[in-house]
Design an enzyme around this catalytic site. Structure first.
Site, PDB file in Angstrom:
ATOM      1  N   HIS A 131      -8.007  24.100 -11.155  1.00 56.62           N
ATOM      2  CA  HIS A 131      -8.013  24.687  -9.814  1.00 56.62           C
ATOM      3  C   HIS A 131      -6.962  25.789  -9.713  1.00 56.62           C
ATOM      4  O   HIS A 131      -6.114  25.942 -10.598  1.00 56.62           O
ATOM      5  CB  HIS A 131      -7.743  23.615  -8.750  1.00 56.62           C
ATOM      6  N   LYS A 135      -3.399  24.821  -4.923  1.00 56.87           N
ATOM      7  CA  LYS A 135      -3.913  23.490  -4.592  1.00 56.87           C
ATOM      8  C   LYS A 135      -2.766  22.505  -4.568  1.00 56.87           C
ATOM      9  O   LYS A 135      -1.953  22.436  -5.503  1.00 56.87           O
ATOM     10  CB  LYS A 135      -4.980  23.050  -5.596  1.00 56.87           C
TER      11      LYS A 135
END
Length: 233
Positions: A131, A135
């Site tokens: 990600h 995040k």
């Protein structure tokens, strides 16, 4: 629909674009204390806030009979409390670790593959998720959902992030790379070969579309649901 966005970060802005394209209105964009806002005109709330705010956002909506869709991860130690409140207050609630329509198909593929592989003890399985660097949680909620789908059908009874594991602990590797919307890969490896399934998001639009579809679906319903109910899978 009149939608309240609980959390107006990158996902909130993407949801706004999709909702407006589909003919809905955004009546609140909330990134502060939810209790100071008037929800009289709100038909549904979509929560993509932060873990520390999610529980208050969700329960506030349930108490005020506002159907709520939540894609915030990292707060699930309070999930059972939300379910109990929803049942007591006759509310409507959907939580998903990932609202992408493609990812929810991927969840089903993952569970089916786990069933097929469960008797093949020579194969070891691992999960890798990638990600963007902003995040907040690791592993991703999607990776945890994938791990739970494997655990349900195999000898594994737990998962572990970025560390040594044993024959019954499923390893998850979490990587953070700038501007990666989300990639998840399941790999079964033996001394002979490897089998992999992978989902790679190209942008955030799929997550936003799924959240808006879920918000449309939950209108006039009561109870606790999942994306399996929304997609009838």
């Amino acid at each position: 629909m009149n939608i309240a966005l609980l959390g107006y970060g990158r996902m909130g802005k993407e949801i706004e674009k999709i909702a407006l394209k589909r003919g809905h209105s955004i009546v609140h964009k909330i990134s502060s204390d939810i209790s100071s806002f008037d929800f009289t005109s709100v038909d549904v709330a979509i929560d993509f806030s932060i873990p520390s705010a999610a529980y208050q956002n969700i329960t506030h909506c349930i108490k005020h009979q506002i159907p709520v869709i939540s894609g915030t991860t990292g707060w699930l130690e309070q999930y059972d409390d939300v379910v109990n409140m929803c049942e007591t207050k006759n509310g409507a609630f959907i939580y998903a670790s990932n609202f992408s329509l493609g990812v929810n198909i991927f969840f089903e593929m993952n569970a089916y593959l786990a069933k097929m592989m469960s008797q093949l003890e020579d194969y070891k399985v691992n999960i890798e998720e990638i990600h963007h660097t902003k995040k907040l949680d690791a592993p991703s909620g999607t990776a945890i959902t994938l791990a739970e789908g494997i655990i349900q059908h195999t000898k594994y009874n737990d998962w572990k992030l970025d560390g040594s594991t044993n024959d019954v602990t499923l390893p998850i590797v979490a990587k953070r790379i700038p501007e990666v919307p989300g990639t998840h890969e399941i790999t079964y490896t033996s001394s002979i070969d490897s089998i992999s399934i992978k989902h790679e998001a190209h942008n955030r639009e799929g997550f936003a579309l799924g959240a808006v579809v879920a918000a449309e679906w939950i209108q006039d319903k009561k109870g606790v649901y999942t994306m399996k109910d929304v997609l009838n899978i």
